[in-house]
Design an enzyme around this catalytic site. Sequence first.
Site, PDB file in Angstrom:
ATOM      1  N   GLU A 193       9.105  -3.740  13.341  1.00 31.04           N
ATOM      2  CA  GLU A 193       8.993  -2.635  12.392  1.00 31.04           C
ATOM      3  C   GLU A 193       7.739  -1.853  12.770  1.00 31.04           C
ATOM      4  O   GLU A 193       6.645  -2.421  12.792  1.00 31.04           O
ATOM      5  CB  GLU A 193       8.865  -3.183  10.963  1.00 31.04           C
ATOM      6  CG  GLU A 193       8.736  -2.090   9.915  1.00 31.04           C
ATOM      7  CD  GLU A 193       8.516  -2.606   8.488  1.00 31.04           C
ATOM      8  OE1 GLU A 193       7.905  -3.683   8.311  1.00 31.04           O
ATOM      9  OE2 GLU A 193       8.943  -1.914   7.546  1.00 31.04           O
ATOM     10  N   GLU A 252      -4.995  -3.792  -2.140  1.00 25.57           N
ATOM     11  CA  GLU A 252      -6.452  -3.579  -2.055  1.00 25.57           C
ATOM     12  C   GLU A 252      -6.768  -2.306  -1.282  1.00 25.57           C
ATOM     13  O   GLU A 252      -7.907  -1.870  -1.229  1.00 25.57           O
ATOM     14  CB  GLU A 252      -7.134  -4.804  -1.426  1.00 25.57           C
ATOM     15  CG  GLU A 252      -6.748  -5.133   0.012  1.00 25.57           C
ATOM     16  CD  GLU A 252      -5.469  -5.987   0.129  1.00 25.57           C
ATOM     17  OE1 GLU A 252      -4.531  -5.782  -0.667  1.00 25.57           O
ATOM     18  OE2 GLU A 252      -5.411  -6.839   1.036  1.00 25.57           O
ATOM     19  N   ARG A 253      -5.715  -1.697  -0.678  1.00 17.99           N
ATOM     20  CA  ARG A 253      -5.974  -0.497   0.105  1.00 17.99           C
ATOM     21  C   ARG A 253      -5.827   0.783  -0.717  1.00 17.99           C
ATOM     22  O   ARG A 253      -6.266   1.837  -0.288  1.00 17.99           O
ATOM     23  CB  ARG A 253      -5.040  -0.471   1.315  1.00 17.99           C
ATOM     24  CG  ARG A 253      -5.332  -1.667   2.231  1.00 17.99           C
ATOM     25  CD  ARG A 253      -4.670  -1.545   3.540  1.00 17.99           C
ATOM     26  NE  ARG A 253      -3.409  -2.268   3.567  1.00 17.99           N
ATOM     27  CZ  ARG A 253      -2.679  -2.436   4.658  1.00 17.99           C
ATOM     28  NH1 ARG A 253      -3.072  -1.911   5.795  1.00 17.99           N
ATOM     29  NH2 ARG A 253      -1.568  -3.112   4.614  1.00 17.99           N
ATOM     30  N   CYS A 293       9.525   1.840   3.402  1.00 17.64           N
ATOM     31  CA  CYS A 293      10.411   0.743   3.800  1.00 17.64           C
ATOM     32  C   CYS A 293      11.810   1.260   4.054  1.00 17.64           C
ATOM     33  O   CYS A 293      12.607   0.589   4.687  1.00 17.64           O
ATOM     34  CB  CYS A 293      10.437  -0.334   2.738  1.00 17.64           C
ATOM     35  SG  CYS A 293      11.228   0.231   1.241  1.00 17.64           S
ATOM     36  N   SER A 346       5.164  -6.910   3.446  1.00 19.40           N
ATOM     37  CA  SER A 346       5.606  -7.292   4.788  1.00 19.40           C
ATOM     38  C   SER A 346       6.307  -8.657   4.789  1.00 19.40           C
ATOM     39  O   SER A 346       6.144  -9.458   3.861  1.00 19.40           O
ATOM     40  CB  SER A 346       4.393  -7.367   5.710  1.00 19.40           C
ATOM     41  OG  SER A 346       3.547  -8.414   5.270  1.00 19.40           O
ATOM     42  N   PHE A 349       0.810  -1.227   0.000  1.00 18.76           N
ATOM     43  CA  PHE A 349       0.000   0.000   0.000  1.00 18.76           C
ATOM     44  C   PHE A 349       0.839   1.271   0.000  1.00 18.76           C
ATOM     45  O   PHE A 349       0.342   2.345  -0.318  1.00 18.76           O
ATOM     46  CB  PHE A 349      -0.946   0.014   1.221  1.00 18.76           C
ATOM     47  CG  PHE A 349      -0.279   0.478   2.493  1.00 18.76           C
ATOM     48  CD1 PHE A 349      -0.164   1.839   2.765  1.00 18.76           C
ATOM     49  CD2 PHE A 349       0.246  -0.417   3.401  1.00 18.76           C
ATOM     50  CE1 PHE A 349       0.466   2.282   3.929  1.00 18.76           C
ATOM     51  CE2 PHE A 349       0.876   0.008   4.564  1.00 18.76           C
ATOM     52  CZ  PHE A 349       0.986   1.370   4.828  1.00 18.76           C
ATOM     53  N   LYS A 403      -1.412  -7.083  -9.303  1.00 17.97           N
ATOM     54  CA  LYS A 403      -2.376  -7.015  -8.207  1.00 17.97           C
ATOM     55  C   LYS A 403      -1.933  -5.872  -7.289  1.00 17.97           C
ATOM     56  O   LYS A 403      -1.029  -6.029  -6.474  1.00 17.97           O
ATOM     57  CB  LYS A 403      -2.435  -8.317  -7.398  1.00 17.97           C
ATOM     58  CG  LYS A 403      -3.642  -8.284  -6.455  1.00 17.97           C
ATOM     59  CD  LYS A 403      -3.487  -9.136  -5.228  1.00 17.97           C
ATOM     60  CE  LYS A 403      -2.840  -8.461  -4.063  1.00 17.97           C
ATOM     61  NZ  LYS A 403      -3.532  -7.307  -3.485  1.00 17.97           N
TER      62      LYS A 403
HETATM   63  P1  NAD Z   1       1.416  -6.471   3.130  1.00 18.11           P
HETATM   64  O1  NAD Z   1       2.373  -7.589   3.157  1.00 18.11           O
HETATM   65  O2  NAD Z   1       0.341  -6.417   4.132  1.00 18.11           O
HETATM   66  O3  NAD Z   1       0.702  -6.428   1.701  1.00 18.11           O
HETATM   67  C1  NAD Z   1       1.442  -6.514   0.494  1.00 18.11           C
HETATM   68  C2  NAD Z   1       0.653  -7.317  -0.523  1.00 18.11           C
HETATM   69  O4  NAD Z   1       0.514  -8.651  -0.057  1.00 18.11           O
HETATM   70  C3  NAD Z   1      -0.752  -6.780  -0.749  1.00 18.11           C
HETATM   71  O5  NAD Z   1      -1.010  -6.792  -2.127  1.00 18.11           O
HETATM   72  C4  NAD Z   1      -1.633  -7.737   0.016  1.00 18.11           C
HETATM   73  O6  NAD Z   1      -2.879  -7.927  -0.611  1.00 18.11           O
HETATM   74  C5  NAD Z   1      -0.851  -9.028   0.024  1.00 18.11           C
HETATM   75  N1  NAD Z   1      -1.042  -9.788   1.277  1.00 18.11           N
HETATM   76  C6  NAD Z   1      -1.128  -9.284   2.524  1.00 18.11           C
HETATM   77  N2  NAD Z   1      -1.273 -10.276   3.424  1.00 18.11           N
HETATM   78  C7  NAD Z   1      -1.257 -11.430   2.731  1.00 18.11           C
HETATM   79  C8  NAD Z   1      -1.353 -12.804   3.093  1.00 18.11           C
HETATM   80  N3  NAD Z   1      -1.490 -13.175   4.358  1.00 18.11           N
HETATM   81  N4  NAD Z   1      -1.309 -13.724   2.119  1.00 18.11           N
HETATM   82  C9  NAD Z   1      -1.154 -13.367   0.848  1.00 18.11           C
HETATM   83  N5  NAD Z   1      -1.067 -12.076   0.444  1.00 18.11           N
HETATM   84  C10 NAD Z   1      -1.104 -11.121   1.359  1.00 18.11           C
HETATM   85  O7  NAD Z   1       2.299  -5.132   3.157  1.00 18.11           O
HETATM   86  P2  NAD Z   1       1.768  -3.632   3.239  1.00 18.11           P
HETATM   87  O8  NAD Z   1       1.263  -3.366   4.601  1.00 18.11           O
HETATM   88  O9  NAD Z   1       0.916  -3.320   2.072  1.00 18.11           O
HETATM   89  O10 NAD Z   1       3.147  -2.841   3.015  1.00 18.11           O
HETATM   90  C11 NAD Z   1       3.985  -2.468   4.072  1.00 18.11           C
HETATM   91  C12 NAD Z   1       5.164  -3.397   4.188  1.00 18.11           C
HETATM   92  O11 NAD Z   1       5.871  -3.437   2.964  1.00 18.11           O
HETATM   93  C13 NAD Z   1       6.189  -2.941   5.209  1.00 18.11           C
HETATM   94  O12 NAD Z   1       6.641  -4.053   5.940  1.00 18.11           O
HETATM   95  C14 NAD Z   1       7.309  -2.354   4.369  1.00 18.11           C
HETATM   96  O13 NAD Z   1       8.582  -2.354   4.963  1.00 18.11           O
HETATM   97  C15 NAD Z   1       7.263  -3.233   3.178  1.00 18.11           C
HETATM   98  N6  NAD Z   1       7.855  -2.595   2.015  1.00 18.11           N
HETATM   99  C16 NAD Z   1       9.078  -3.037   1.628  1.00 18.11           C
HETATM  100  C17 NAD Z   1       9.694  -2.433   0.549  1.00 18.11           C
HETATM  101  C18 NAD Z   1      11.055  -2.882   0.124  1.00 18.11           C
HETATM  102  O14 NAD Z   1      11.448  -2.586  -0.999  1.00 18.11           O
HETATM  103  N7  NAD Z   1      11.781  -3.589   0.968  1.00 18.11           N
HETATM  104  C19 NAD Z   1       9.059  -1.397  -0.154  1.00 18.11           C
HETATM  105  C20 NAD Z   1       7.794  -1.001   0.273  1.00 18.11           C
HETATM  106  C21 NAD Z   1       7.200  -1.619   1.362  1.00 18.11           C
END
Ligand code: NAD
Length: 520
Positions: A403, A198-199, A303, A248, A171, A195
Site C-alpha cells: 500500500e 497523535e499526528r 483508505c 494500518s 491520521f 485516542k
Molecule cells: P497507523 O496504524 O499507523 O495508526 C493508527 C492508530 O494506531 C494510531 O492511533 C496510532 O497511534 C496507533 N498505532 C500505530 N502503530 C501502533 C503500534 N505499533 N501499536 C499500537 N498502536 C499503534 O495508521 P495511520 O498511518 O494513522 O493510518 C493510515 C492507515 O490506515 C492506512 O493503512 C489506511 O489504509 C488505513 N485506513 C483504513 C481505513 C479503512 O476504513 N479501511 C480508513 C482509514 C485509514
Amino acid sequence: KPATTTAASSADSYPTSHDQIQSPANTQNFLDSEFVESKATQWIDLYDPATNNLVTRVPQSTDAELKAAVESAQKAFPKWRNTSLLARQQIMFKFVALIREHWDRLAASITLEQGKTFADAKGDVLRGLQVAETACGITTQLTGEVLEVAKDMETRSYREPLGVVAAICPFNFPAMIPLWSIPIATITGNTILVKPSERDPGAMMILAELATKAGFPPGVINVIHGSAKTVDFILDEPLIKAVSFVGSNKAGEYIYSRASANGKRVQANLGAKNHAAVLPDANKNHALNAIAGAAFGAAGQRCMALSTCVMVGETKDWVPEIAERAKALKVNGGFEEGTDLGPVISPQAKKRIEDLIQSAEDEGATILLDGRGVKPEKYPNGNFIGPTLIANVQPHMKCYTEEIFGPVLVCLNVSTIDEAIDLINANPYGNGTAIFTRSGSTAQRFTHDIEAGQVGINVPIPVPLPMFSFTGNKKSVAGGGANTFYGKPGIQFYTQTKTVTSLWRSEDAVATKASVNMPT
Ligand code: NAD
C-alpha cells in the site's frame, strides 16, 4: 478551564493559513468534560506537513491519566445508560447542529495538522457528521423484536449498551473516523474513550468541546493521547468492553489479536489497495477524470484511494491521458486557493513513497509522471510529492504489492475482463474496487465475481453512506469483517442483545410435581 483545545484553534479564531504559530500550546487531555494539561514526561511534536513548523505538542498521557479517563467513563456509564433514549437523541441533535456551525473551524484544524486541502477537509467533517445525523434516528433503529411463542408466553429482545468502549483512530481522517464511533457508541448508551492519532488530534479536541456544549455529561466522552503505550492500555484494561480501530495492518492485526485475547469485541478496518477496471466501452472522459481525482485526491492518503488501474484491452492507450489530467492538478499548501493536493503527513512518509517510486523504476516499470522533487514555491520545507503515474506495472513489483498511501497511481495491463477480475481477486486486500463500463451485464458480472467488499460502478470511491455499513473485505479488515463500522452492524457492535422469555399463565397451576424434562 481553557477554551482553547490546541495551539491552533479556539471558537473565535482558528488558522486560515500555514503561517507559523508563535507560541504553540500543548494538546490537552479531555477528562470529565474538562481540558486538562497532561503531566506527561514524553511529548510528541506535531508539525504542519506543509511547512514542518511546530503546531502543538501531544502528550503521551501518563498511566494515572489513562486510568482516570477509564474510571471517569465507567462512573458515567450507569447514569448515561439510564438517561432516556429521547434525551440522548436531543443531545445528538445539538451535537450535529454544533458540528455544522463549527464546520470551517474543524476543517481548518485538519488542513493545518493533516495537510489535506480545506475543501477536502470539509468533506472529511461532513462524512463523519452524516454518521451523527443518521444516529439521530436511533429511536426507530434500536427497536428489538417480540414474538408470542405460545399462549401466555412471549419472547422479546432488547439491545443494551456494553459499558465503556474505546476508539483508536488513524491520521488520515481526523474528524470522520472518530465520528464513525462516537455517535453510535454514545446514543446506544455506552461511554467512550477516544485516542485520536497523535499526528492530528486537533479535530477531535474541537469535537470534545462541541460535545460538552451539546450536553454530553462529564465522562461520557473522554479523550486520551499517545501512541503504542496508550493503545496497550486500552487493549489490556478490563473495564473497556469493545475496541474500534482504523489504521494500518501492522497496528490493526496486533490490536485485533491482543484485544480479542482479552475478551473484548473488536472492529478493525485496515489497509487497502483499491483497483479500478477500465473497460474499452467506458464513458472515457468520466472514467479518466474520476480515476485521476480518486487516485490523487487527499494526496492518495485515503483508505479508499483508487491507487491501482487495471487497463483492459485497448484502454492501455488511455494511460497517457490520465497522466495529462494528473499533471494539471495543483500541488500546494492546503489553505491556498485552487490547491488540488496538499503534502503527505510526514517527511518519513514522503521518503517511503519516494522509495517505492524508485523501486518501480528499478524493477522496470515506466514512470510516466514523476512527482518526486515537486516543491511549491511558498512551501519549500513541506512534505510534498506531485501526482505520480507508473505504467506497465507487473503484479510482483513492490509498488503493486505494498500500500503506497501517497499520490501514486500504478497501472497494469490485461486483455480481458476475466483477467482483470482474476488479478483483482488475487490481491490480498479487499477494501474497494471500481469498474468503468457502459455495459450493465459486464458491471453485473464484475459485481458478482469480485471479492472486494465495496464496489463502485462508474463510481471511483464507493464509500457507503451511514445508512449502510463500511464493508471492506479480506486483508482490509481484521476478524473476517464480522464487525463493520456504522449502519445496522455498527449498532449491533455497540450493543449486547438480551432476550427475555416470559410466561404469564392465565390459569393457576394445578400440578404438584416438578417436570425435569426439556419441554417436547
Ligand atoms: P497507523 O496504524 O499507523 O495508526 C493508527 C492508530 O494506531 C494510531 O492511533 C496510532 O497511534 C496507533 N498505532 C500505530 N502503530 C501502533 C503500534 N505499533 N501499536 C499500537 N498502536 C499503534 O495508521 P495511520 O498511518 O494513522 O493510518 C493510515 C492507515 O490506515 C492506512 O493503512 C489506511 O489504509 C488505513 N485506513 C483504513 C481505513 C479503512 O476504513 N479501511 C480508513 C482509514 C485509514
